[in-house]
Design an enzyme around this catalytic site. Structure first.
Site, PDB file in Angstrom:
ATOM      1  N   HIS A 247      13.757  21.834  -3.326  1.00 10.89           N
ATOM      2  CA  HIS A 247      13.312  22.377  -2.048  1.00 10.89           C
ATOM      3  C   HIS A 247      14.349  22.087  -0.960  1.00 10.89           C
ATOM      4  CE1 HIS A 247      10.217  23.979   0.629  1.00 10.89           C
ATOM      5  NE2 HIS A 247      10.685  23.115   1.516  1.00 10.89           N
TER       6      HIS A 247
ATOM      7  N   ASP B  99      10.525  21.594  -7.066  1.00  4.67           N
ATOM      8  CA  ASP B  99       9.929  21.859  -5.768  1.00  4.67           C
ATOM      9  C   ASP B  99       8.418  21.987  -5.935  1.00  4.67           C
ATOM     10  OD1 ASP B  99       9.230  22.750  -3.232  1.00  4.67           O
ATOM     11  OD2 ASP B  99      10.364  24.628  -3.352  1.00  4.67           O
TER      12      ASP B  99
ATOM     13  N   SER C 196      10.318  27.987   3.422  1.00  2.54           N
ATOM     14  CA  SER C 196       9.252  26.995   3.374  1.00  2.54           C
ATOM     15  C   SER C 196       8.072  27.438   4.245  1.00  2.54           C
ATOM     16  CB  SER C 196       9.808  25.623   3.782  1.00  2.54           C
ATOM     17  OG  SER C 196       8.926  24.585   3.455  1.00  2.54           O
TER      18      SER C 196
END
Length: 357
Positions: A327, A297, A143
């Site tokens: 995600h 995501d 991320s």
């Protein structure tokens, strides 16, 4: 967190950070790995050192945690669990970096922290101290950490003081650009759990500034300062996304001039914050990459476009797109948050690192 902020009790991110605190575990060594909290170049890190007798020089992984540049900690159970596996299964020294966070610190502080650690670690004397093979070092992150890993890999190319070259970069559902926040993945997953669009917009805005005007502009995708048109082709999803991901969506570039120039944060168009804005000439010098993206995501298209751009620049890329994942899925590795999809994605990443690092 929203209620506490509305009542003036605490900043929204401070409220979310309580989750981080609840998941912290102390640096506890086990039969396979010695775990130490220390500092490298005056930046806090958690070190994972294999206990088995070395059969030669070891691999090394510099890991940057996720959390939107606002949350997260190397000491969270999930990251500690992941780093232990990297260290034990790869016979690798793992450096998990605790960079400073927003809203107390804005770009480029987070980047500078992880870059300082990486540059320090890549010195010949430090690699020798930890028994690391200088030809087998990678950066990795998930991320926001994937954003930092990609940015560090790029910046190292421009630093004449760094002689050691990275072997690889591992980018797990990375955030790679803040220019266009209306990609098909942002539209398709606007309200998906873990990372809805509103939270990602908040993360991006807090990374750059405390000014709420930027967040409002980002929410409507009208935050790009005038004069940024020359960068749009780097994130033009109508060109870089495969047809099955463009399905039914009509391309429209970001609205230009939505934020007053005086209030536009300087980092907004900086490749250190948005690695997708790097030129092809820079990309073609990068090390091989493993990129994981998930269908459900908002950051899906960032990773897909970066994989396409790296390939176009001649960089060897392994891109795993998980159509059944969301995600954060790769962090669901152990009870009570263990999922088969998490085990599968982490296993795929580990297998690639065994073969390519």
């Amino acid at each position: 967190a929203e209620a506490a902020e509305l009542l003036g009790l605490m900043h929204y991110m401070q409220g979310l950070r309580l989750i981080t605190i609840a998941e912290l575990v102390p640096p506890t060594s086990d039969e396979n790995v010695t775990v130490i909290d220390t500092k490298l170049s005056n930046v806090p890190v958690r070190l994972y050192l294999p206990r088995r007798a070395p059969g030669g020089l070891r691999r090394a992984v510099l890991y940057f945690h996720g959390g939107g540049w606002c949350l997260g900690d190397a000491g969270m159970y999930g990251y500690d669990h992941m780093s232990r596996h990297f260290s034990n299964e790869l016979d690798a020294v793992v450096v998990s970096v605790n960079y400073r966070l927003a809203p107390q610190h804005h770009f480029p502080v987070q980047f500078e922290d992880v870059y300082l650690v990486t540059k320090f670690f890549l010195q010949s004397k430090v690699l020798s101290q930890y028994g690391v093979d200088p030809a087998r070092v990678c950066v990795a992150g998930d991320s926001a950490g994937g954003n930092l890993a990609a940015a560090v890999a790029q910046q190292l190319l421009e630093d004449p003081e760094v002689k050691t070259k990275l072997k690889a970069q591992v980018l797990i559902y990375p955030a790679l650009q803040a220019l266009d926040l209306d990609l098909p993945s942002y539209r398709d997953n606007v309200n998906k759990p873990i990372l809805p669009r509103s939270l990602m917009v908040r993360f991006w805005s807090e990374y750059f500034t405390a000014d709420p005007a930027l967040r409002a502009a980002m929410a409507s995708n009208r935050h790009v300062p005038a004069g940024a048109g020359h960068l749009w082709h780097f994130v033009n999803w109508s060109h870089w996304l495969p047809a099955d991901m463009r399905k039914g969506h009509t391309y429209s570039g970001p609205a230009q001039g939505g934020v007053e120039p005086a209030r536009s944060p300087p980092g907004l168009l900086d490749p250190r914050a948005s690695p997708l804005l790097a030129s092809e000439a820079r990309l073609r010098r990068l090390p091989r990459a493993y990129i994981l993206t998930c269908e459900h995501d908002v950051l899906r298209d960032d990773g897909v476009m970066y994989a396409a751009r790296l390939r176009a620049a001649g960089v060897p890329v392994t891109h795993l797109h998980a159509r059944d994942a969301f995600h954060g899925a790769a962090m669901f590795l152990s009870w009570p948050l263990q999922l088969a999809v998490g085990q599968r994605l982490f296993g795929s990443c580990m297998d690639w690192m065994k073969e390519n690092l």
